[in-house]
Design an enzyme around this catalytic site. Structure first.
Site, PDB file in Angstrom:
ATOM      1  CG  HIS A   1       1.431 -43.276 -58.442  1.00  0.00           C
ATOM      2  ND1 HIS A   1       0.879 -42.910 -57.235  1.00  0.00           N
ATOM      3  CD2 HIS A   1       0.427 -43.196 -59.365  1.00  0.00           C
ATOM      4  CE1 HIS A   1      -0.402 -42.620 -57.410  1.00  0.00           C
ATOM      5  NE2 HIS A   1      -0.704 -42.796 -58.696  1.00  0.00           N
TER       6      HIS A   1
ATOM      7  CG  HIS B   1       5.360 -38.251 -55.000  1.00  0.00           C
ATOM      8  ND1 HIS B   1       5.288 -38.514 -53.656  1.00  0.00           N
ATOM      9  CD2 HIS B   1       4.300 -38.893 -55.563  1.00  0.00           C
ATOM     10  CE1 HIS B   1       4.237 -39.280 -53.408  1.00  0.00           C
ATOM     11  NE2 HIS B   1       3.623 -39.527 -54.552  1.00  0.00           N
TER      12      HIS B   1
ATOM     13  CG  ASP C   1       8.744 -37.788 -52.029  1.00  0.00           C
ATOM     14  OD1 ASP C   1       9.524 -37.779 -51.069  1.00  0.00           O
ATOM     15  OD2 ASP C   1       7.750 -37.058 -52.114  1.00  0.00           O
TER      16      ASP C   1
END
Length: 440
Positions: free
Chosen positions: A304, A347, A351
């Site tokens: 994302h 996350h 990340d």
């Protein structure tokens, strides 16, 4: 020398700001004597420079073609007033820009020794032509392609590359979900941000909504941008590369889930049909939770965040500074979306950080190479060895892609193949010039 060889520049309120009564031939300017330069200055109402240029320093036509702006400021000319320097340099510059043949010979010699170009026309290209009453100077847009052939084919190749990368990544997401570490045995790793920020359940959906909004903005830019095919193939190339790298990292190393709220348990591989169905769902809906897709184990860096960052950089790179409000909103969506991903505890902080850093650096490195034509126009083959995809996509690009917007075909009342005609005309000119060089 005839007065017809002297350039007389006038400014009027018509369609053209700069008109020249007569064009020069290159040979005539080179053969100018100091008397010719004196007549030229008189025709431009710059007679006060005749004594300093002609009488004291003996400047002739060849000297004018080799002059720089600093020569007017420094000794022995040492012109003091800025107004005088700019006016005189403007008219000298016009002479130089009309002497392409003179500089082309020098450029051919210096290219053999890897020296910088002497011609002023690499900064300002002019296209002069005669008319019944005047001769206009048309400032020509810098050539984008060495040759426009095959550019759309490259966009198709980049799309296929991104498609294969997307299919591969979707399959790997099925694999890693099947082998995700058990939360009871492997609890979430310590994380400074996640351990101190409460879980917000709706934050992840909002971050995906921001991705959709930025995607729509990027699509509008592609629709109205003249060089949309170059932008699109760069987007596919960068996105495909980053997600392929992401698939490798999450396959080789499985991290524990960031929080127990995810309810991730290892899935049985099941039948081939079940695996194919999960794979197809992840690919078609791009792993978005707002479409009901729940995947686990795909950590190491955030997909994302990759999309947020890549879309943000494409939006800001391929719009002019006039769109500063759009740029500001785009950066806000990028940063705020990353914070929402962390607030949703989807996350780890590392990340998100790695995804942002890797995507932004790869985007900047790619465009730094692409915008510097010297780096991919030299005969050195190291670039094609280390970056074969870049070398293939960008070998015909001559300069930084200008952000030129135009009305797309569906919105025009009368459709004309303007861009196609320009490409065909340029291709014809390119082949003609090549034939002339071969004959020489």
């Amino acid at each position: 020398m005839n007065e017809s060889n002297v350039s007389k520049t006038t400014i009027h309120n018509g369609d053209c700001n700069h008109d020249i009564m007569e064009n020069f031939s290159t040979s005539s300017i080179i053969s100018w004597t100091t008397d010719d330069v004196e007549k030229w200055l008189e025709s431009l109402n710059l007679s006060k420079f005749i004594d300093k240029l002609c009488n004291e320093n003996g400047i002739d036509g060849l000297t004018l073609l080799l002059m720089k702006e600093d020569d007017l400021k420094q000794s022995p000319l040492s012109i003091e007033r800025l107004c005088d320097i700019k006016k005189l340099w403007y008219h000298i510059r016009l002479l130089q820009c009309n002497s392409n043949e003179f500089y082309s010979h020098l450029n051919n010699e210096t290219k053999k020794h890897n020296h910088s170009l002497l011609s002023p026309t690499h900064l300002l290209e002019t296209n002069s032509h005669n008319s019944s009453s005047s001769c206009q100077i048309n400032y020509k847009e810098k050539t984008i392609f060495k040759t426009p052939t095959g550019e759309k084919r490259k966009t198709l190749v980049s799309f296929i590359y991104a498609l294969i990368s997307g299919l591969w990544t979707s399959f790997i997401m099925v694999v890693v979900h099947n082998r995700v570490p058990n939360v009871q045995k492997y609890p979430p790793l310590p994380d400074l941000f996640l351990d101190n920020i409460p879980h917000i359940s709706w934050a992840f959906a909002v971050s995906e909504f921001l991705i959709l909004v930025m995607g729509i903005v990027f699509l509008l830019i592609l629709i109205f941008h003249k060089y949309w095919s170059i932008i699109l193939r760069r987007f596919f190339a960068l996105g495909g590369t980053i997600f392929f790298l992401r698939s490798i990292t999450m396959l080789v190393t499985s991290l524990s889930v960031p929080g127990p709220h995810l309810e991730c348990t290892p899935l049985q591989y099941g039948t081939t049909r079940e695996i194919f169905t999960r794979w197809l769902q992840i690919f078609l809906f791009q792993g978005l939770s707002i479409h009901g897709i729940r995947s686990c184990g795909d950590y190491m860096f955030s997909g994302h965040t990759v999309m947020l960052t890549l879309l943000n950089h494409c939006i800001t790179e391929y719009t002019t500074s006039d769109f500063y409000v759009v740029h500001l909103i785009s950066w806000f969506c990028n940063i705020f979306g990353m914070m929402l991903i962390l607030a949703a505890h989807e996350h780890y902080t590392i990340d998100v950080f790695i995804a942002f850093f890797l995507t932004s650096r790869l985007f900047l490195y790619y465009h730094s190479l692409a915008n510097n034509a010297v780096l991919h126009s030299i005969s050195d083959n190291r670039l094609s060895i280390w970056f074969p995809m870049f070398s293939y996509f960008e070998k015909n690009i001559q300069c930084m892609v200008p952000n030129v917007l135009h009305i797309p075909w569906p919105l025009t009342l009368i459709y004309s193949n303007t861009d196609e005609k320009e490409d065909k005309n340029f291709l014809l000119e390119y082949h003609n010039e090549r034939d002339i060089r071969k004959r020489k």
